[in-house]
Design a protein around this motif. Structure first.
Motif, mmCIF file in Angstrom:
data_model
loop_
_atom_site.group_PDB
_atom_site.id
_atom_site.type_symbol
_atom_site.label_atom_id
_atom_site.label_comp_id
_atom_site.label_asym_id
_atom_site.label_seq_id
_atom_site.Cartn_x
_atom_site.Cartn_y
_atom_site.Cartn_z
ATOM 1 N N VAL A 358 -62.377 -30.871 9.498
ATOM 2 C CA VAL A 358 -63.288 -31.733 8.738
ATOM 3 C C VAL A 358 -62.950 -33.204 8.971
ATOM 4 O O VAL A 358 -63.852 -34.056 9.058
ATOM 5 C CB VAL A 358 -63.242 -31.353 7.236
ATOM 6 N N SER A 359 -61.660 -33.506 9.115
ATOM 7 C CA SER A 359 -61.272 -34.906 9.320
ATOM 8 C C SER A 359 -61.842 -35.454 10.627
ATOM 9 O O SER A 359 -62.069 -36.657 10.758
ATOM 10 C CB SER A 359 -59.748 -35.066 9.294
ATOM 11 N N MET A 360 -62.087 -34.555 11.610
ATOM 12 C CA MET A 360 -62.686 -34.988 12.888
ATOM 13 C C MET A 360 -64.124 -35.454 12.700
ATOM 14 O O MET A 360 -64.679 -36.166 13.543
ATOM 15 C CB MET A 360 -62.656 -33.847 13.905
ATOM 16 N N LEU A 361 -64.764 -35.021 11.608
ATOM 17 C CA LEU A 361 -66.169 -35.375 11.363
ATOM 18 C C LEU A 361 -66.311 -36.603 10.460
ATOM 19 O O LEU A 361 -67.407 -37.125 10.272
ATOM 20 C CB LEU A 361 -66.893 -34.192 10.709
ATOM 21 N N LEU A 362 -65.182 -37.034 9.867
ATOM 22 C CA LEU A 362 -65.224 -38.133 8.900
ATOM 23 C C LEU A 362 -64.422 -39.322 9.425
ATOM 24 O O LEU A 362 -63.445 -39.141 10.148
ATOM 25 C CB LEU A 362 -64.645 -37.655 7.558
ATOM 26 N N ALA A 363 -64.829 -40.520 9.016
ATOM 27 C CA ALA A 363 -64.149 -41.734 9.507
ATOM 28 C C ALA A 363 -62.771 -41.871 8.866
ATOM 29 O O ALA A 363 -62.627 -41.727 7.655
ATOM 30 C CB ALA A 363 -65.000 -42.964 9.188
ATOM 31 N N ASP A 364 -61.749 -42.153 9.704
ATOM 32 C CA ASP A 364 -60.376 -42.274 9.215
ATOM 33 C C ASP A 364 -60.234 -43.350 8.146
ATOM 34 O O ASP A 364 -59.501 -43.173 7.172
ATOM 35 C CB ASP A 364 -59.417 -42.621 10.368
ATOM 36 N N ASP A 365 -60.965 -44.475 8.320
ATOM 37 C CA ASP A 365 -60.791 -45.559 7.339
ATOM 38 C C ASP A 365 -61.509 -45.244 6.027
ATOM 39 O O ASP A 365 -61.168 -45.815 4.991
ATOM 40 C CB ASP A 365 -61.262 -46.904 7.918
ATOM 41 N N GLU A 366 -62.458 -44.321 6.064
ATOM 42 C CA GLU A 366 -63.140 -43.941 4.821
ATOM 43 C C GLU A 366 -62.434 -42.776 4.109
ATOM 44 O O GLU A 366 -62.546 -42.624 2.899
ATOM 45 C CB GLU A 366 -64.601 -43.571 5.118
ATOM 46 N N PHE A 367 -61.721 -41.961 4.873
ATOM 47 C CA PHE A 367 -60.992 -40.812 4.310
ATOM 48 C C PHE A 367 -59.552 -40.807 4.841
ATOM 49 O O PHE A 367 -59.157 -39.886 5.556
ATOM 50 C CB PHE A 367 -61.720 -39.506 4.670
ATOM 51 N N PRO A 368 -58.767 -41.836 4.483
ATOM 52 C CA PRO A 368 -57.442 -41.991 5.092
ATOM 53 C C PRO A 368 -56.430 -40.914 4.693
ATOM 54 O O PRO A 368 -55.437 -40.728 5.389
ATOM 55 C CB PRO A 368 -56.992 -43.368 4.593
ATOM 56 N N ALA A 369 -56.667 -40.207 3.586
ATOM 57 C CA ALA A 369 -55.662 -39.241 3.116
ATOM 58 C C ALA A 369 -55.813 -37.874 3.776
ATOM 59 O O ALA A 369 -54.974 -36.993 3.585
ATOM 60 C CB ALA A 369 -55.760 -39.095 1.591
ATOM 61 N N LEU A 370 -56.891 -37.678 4.553
ATOM 62 C CA LEU A 370 -57.168 -36.346 5.103
ATOM 63 C C LEU A 370 -56.123 -35.879 6.090
ATOM 64 O O LEU A 370 -55.641 -34.752 6.031
ATOM 65 C CB LEU A 370 -58.523 -36.346 5.807
ATOM 66 N N LYS A 371 -55.802 -36.752 7.019
ATOM 67 C CA LYS A 371 -54.871 -36.362 8.081
ATOM 68 C C LYS A 371 -53.485 -36.049 7.510
ATOM 69 O O LYS A 371 -52.922 -34.986 7.814
ATOM 70 C CB LYS A 371 -54.824 -37.491 9.134
#
Lengths: 378, 378
Positions: A358-371
Motif C-alpha cells: 500500500v505504501s507504494m501507492l501512497l506518497a511518502d511525504d503524505e504517509f511518512p509512518a507507513l514504511k
C-alpha cells in the motif's frame, strides 16, 4: 432503541453505521449548530438538546470537550453513559491525573500549577525537563510548554500566567506539569465495560504519530506480560469510574513497563482497526454497552493495521484492491482526519508486506509512518 | 458517487450501510410508492423514477421482478448495471434457461409450455415426475405444479391453461417444465464481475431451506473439485451476460456433480455470511463493481454460518453474546425475512459447536434447520 450522541463527527457516524444492523437508531447533537442530525445522511431531524434528550432512550458522547451545562442536563436525564463524571475526567487533565492516582495505576509524576509557587515547586521537585499542559482544552494552539535545562523559566512563567488569567474557562483552568518520559513506544488499549462490570478488552495497539496526529495503528500481537499490565490498569480505571461504554487508554511503554499517558472516555481512533480486525468492532461494542445489550467478543480475528487519512492527501482507488477504505464524508483541510484505511493479513509478516504494498501507492511525504510501520513487522 | 437502487428493501439497506464508508451515497426507488428514499433511514428524498435517474451516477437493482418499462428507462440512461438484459433474465425462467444453454452449463432438461402440444411433448420427452413453474412471477401463490406418475394430467393442463390465459403478464408469460432432479444438497456461489471481466468469487455456501424459504447457509469449506465446477459455470454465465455486479447462482449437487438451478442478478440471501466471514462482503463488492471501483477480495476469512430470521419469531438478546445480529427494521409478518444472524468460528467443527450453542437459545419449531446444520459440521 434510540441513541443520541453528543457530537456529529466521524465517531457518531461510525456508531450509526454499526448500530443500524442492531435496529439501534443513532442521532447526533451538533454542539455548534444546536441541531439534531442523522450522523450519516446529515438529515436535520430537529433542534435543541432538550428535544434530543426527550426523544432518546440512551445518550452518549463522541468527544470529551463538552460544555459543563450540556453534560449536567444529560446526566439529569438518567440516560447518559458513560456519564458526566467520566466525560469531565477525560476532558480535564487535573481530574484525569487524580483518577489515575485513585485507581493506583502507574503514571508520570506531576504537579498542578495555579501559582508561581506551584511552578517553582514543580521545577524543584520533579526537575527538568518538564512538559506543561493546560488541564482543559487550550485555544488557538496555546496551552503547551516545554521546560528544558536551558529554558528561560521566568519568561515561560509569564506566558503561563497570562494564559491562566485569560483562559475562557476561568478558574476551572490550570496547568499540569509532568515529568518527561523517554518512552520506547506508545500503545493503547480499547475495551468495553457494561453496567454489571463485565469487560471485553481488545488486544494492544501500537501507535505511530506524525506531527502530533495519530498516523498508523498496528494490532499485530503483543507481549502477554505487557497485555496483562495494560488490562489490569484498564480494569482499575474503568472500575474506579464505574464506567459503561468503550474506554480508551494510551500508555507509554518504557522498557516493557507501561505507564498511563491519558484516557479517552469514548471510542478512539486507535481502535478503528477493530472494524475489520476484531470479532465485534469498538463502535458496536460501545452501543451494546450503553444500551444494556450483551457485549460482543473483542477477540482479534487477524493482524490488522489502520492508516489515518489526514488533510489534503491523495488516495488512489487502487488502494481499495488491497484494503478497506473508510471515508468520513468531510471536506479535506490541513490536519483534519477525513478517513482511514484498514489493512488485514494472516500474519504479522504478511501485514508488513501488505503495508509495504500500500505504501507504494501512497506518497511518502503524505504517509511518512507507513514504511517504518511495515519494516517493524518484518 | 451516487447510486440509485431499484427496490427499497433489506438488500438496498445493506448496500447503503456498506457503501457509506466508501463515500457512496445510496438511495432507493420504492417501486410501490414511487418515492425515492434513503434505504436505512427511510427519509423521503424525492419522488419519481426520472428524478432518481437524473440524480444518480449509477443505477442498480435489489430484485429481478421489475416492470419492463422501469427497466428500459433505466437502461436508456446508460448508467444501469448489471442492466436490463441481466435483470430480465433473472426474472424470466424462459430467458434464464436459454442463457444457461447458451453458456453451455449443466442444467435440468426442460420444455417451454405455451400450448397443450408443448405440454404433451414435455411428458413424452422428459417423462415423469416433472416440475412446472411459470416463467414470470406467479401471483397469489399460483404458478407451480408437480406432475407425478399418478397425477391427473388433463386436470393439471386445464389449470395451467387457465393460469396462462389469465396471467396479468399476458403473452410474456409461459410455463417451464423441468425434469425432477433428486439432488443431495443445494449450494450457491456468489461472485462479483467488473466491466473488464475480472472476477472475485466467494467460496460455495450450502443452503438449507424450510417451507421453501432459505433457513441456514453455511460457508465452512467445500470440495475443491466442486468449487472448481461452480466457478467455471459462474464465469460462463457471467461472461455470457457481460455481467457487471454481484451475481448469485444456485446449484443442485447430485453426487458431486453440479447442475445450475437458477441465477439471481443481484446480491443474495445466501451471501449474507460474507458480512462477517469474507474479506470484503457481497454488498460492498456489488457497489465496487457497478461504480467502477477495484473489486475487493472474496477470500473467506473463517468458517461462517447465516441463520435467517423469518416471520414472527423470538430472538433473545443473549444470542448477541455469540453472534452478529442484523435486523432489517421491518414489521414481523409470517414468512417475511426480518433479519439474519451471522456466526463465525475458527474451524468447521467449532462452527458446529457455535450453531449448537445458539440453537439452545432459539425455539426448535422457529429455527428447525439449526440442529441439522450444527450436526452436519461435527
Amino acid at each position: 432503541m434510540k441513541v443520541l450522541v453528543l457530537g456529529a463527527g466521524q465517531l457518531a457516524r461510525m456508531m450509526a453505521l454499526a448500530g443500524a444492523p442492531l435496529n439501534l437508531t443513532v442521532s447526533a447533537y451538533d454542539v455548534r449548530s444546536g441541531n439534531l442530525v442523522h450522523p450519516v445522511t446529515l438529515e436535520v431531524l430537529g433542534s435543541g438538546l432538550e428535544n434530543g434528550i426527550a426523544d432518546a432512550d440512551v445518550i452518549t458522547a463522541e468527544f470529551e470537550h463538552i460544555a459543563p451545562d450540556v453534560l449536567s442536563v444529560c446526566q439529569a436525564s438518567g440516560k447518559f453513559y458513560p456519564g458526566e463524571e467520566a466525560i469531565l475526567t477525560g476532558g480535564d487533565r487535573r481530574k484525569e491525573k487524580a483518577l489515575l492516582d485513585k485507581a493506583g495505576v502507574n503514571n508520570a509524576r506531576y504537579q498542578v500549577i495555579e501559582s508561581k509557587a506551584d511552578y517553582d515547586a514543580a521545577v524543584a521537585t520533579i526537575g527538568l525537563p518538564l512538559i506543561l499542559k493546560s488541564a482543559l482544552d487550550g485555544y488557538d494552539g496555546k496551552g503547551q510548554w516545554r521546560l528544558k535545562p536551558d529554558s528561560d523559566l521566568e519568561a515561560i512563567w509569564q506566558d503561563i500566567n497570562q494564559f491562566l488569567q485569560t483562559s475562557p474557562q476561568g478558574s476551572r483552568q490550570c496547568v499540569i506539569a509532568e515529568e518527561f518520559v523517554p518512552f520506547d513506544r506508545e500503545v493503547s488499549l480499547i475495551g468495553a465495560r457494561n453496567a454489571q462490570g463485565d469487560l471485553e478488552i481488545y488486544p494492544l495497539t501500537e501507535n505511530i504519530h506524525t506531527n502530533g496526529i495519530l498516523s498508523v495503528s498496528v494490532a499485530a500481537g503483543d507481549d502477554d506480560q505487557v497485555q496483562s499490565q495494560a488490562e489490569a490498569m484498564f480494569k482499575a480505571v474503568a472500575d474506579a469510574l464505574n464506567y459503561v461504554g468503550v474506554l480508551a487508554i494510551e500508555f507509554f511503554d518504557v522498557g516493557g513497563k507501561l505507564m498511563v499517558n491519558e484516557i479517552a472516555p469514548r471510542v478512539h481512533n486507535s481502535g478503528h482497526w477493530t472494524q475489520q480486525g476484531a470479532e465485534v468492532c469498538q463502535f458496536e461494542n460501545h452501543l451494546r454497552a450503553v444500551c444494556g445489550l450483551p457485549l460482543g467478543s473483542a477477540k482479534r480475528v487477524r493482524p490488522t493495521a489502520m492508516i489515518n487519512i489526514v488533510g489534503e492527501v491523495t488516495v488512489p482507488i487502487a488502494v481499495m484492491a488491497h484494503a478497506h477504505v473508510h471515508w468520513y464524508d468531510k471536506e479535506p483541510r490541513p490536519g483534519r482526519k477525513i478517513g482511514h484505511i484498514n489493512l488485514c493479513a494472516d500474519s504479522a509478516g504478511a501485514l508488513g508486506d501488505a503495508l509495504d504494498t500500500v505504501s507504494m501507492l501512497l506518497a511518502d511525504d503524505e504517509f511518512p509512518a507507513l514504511k517504518p510501520a511495515a519494516d517493524s513487522l518484518r
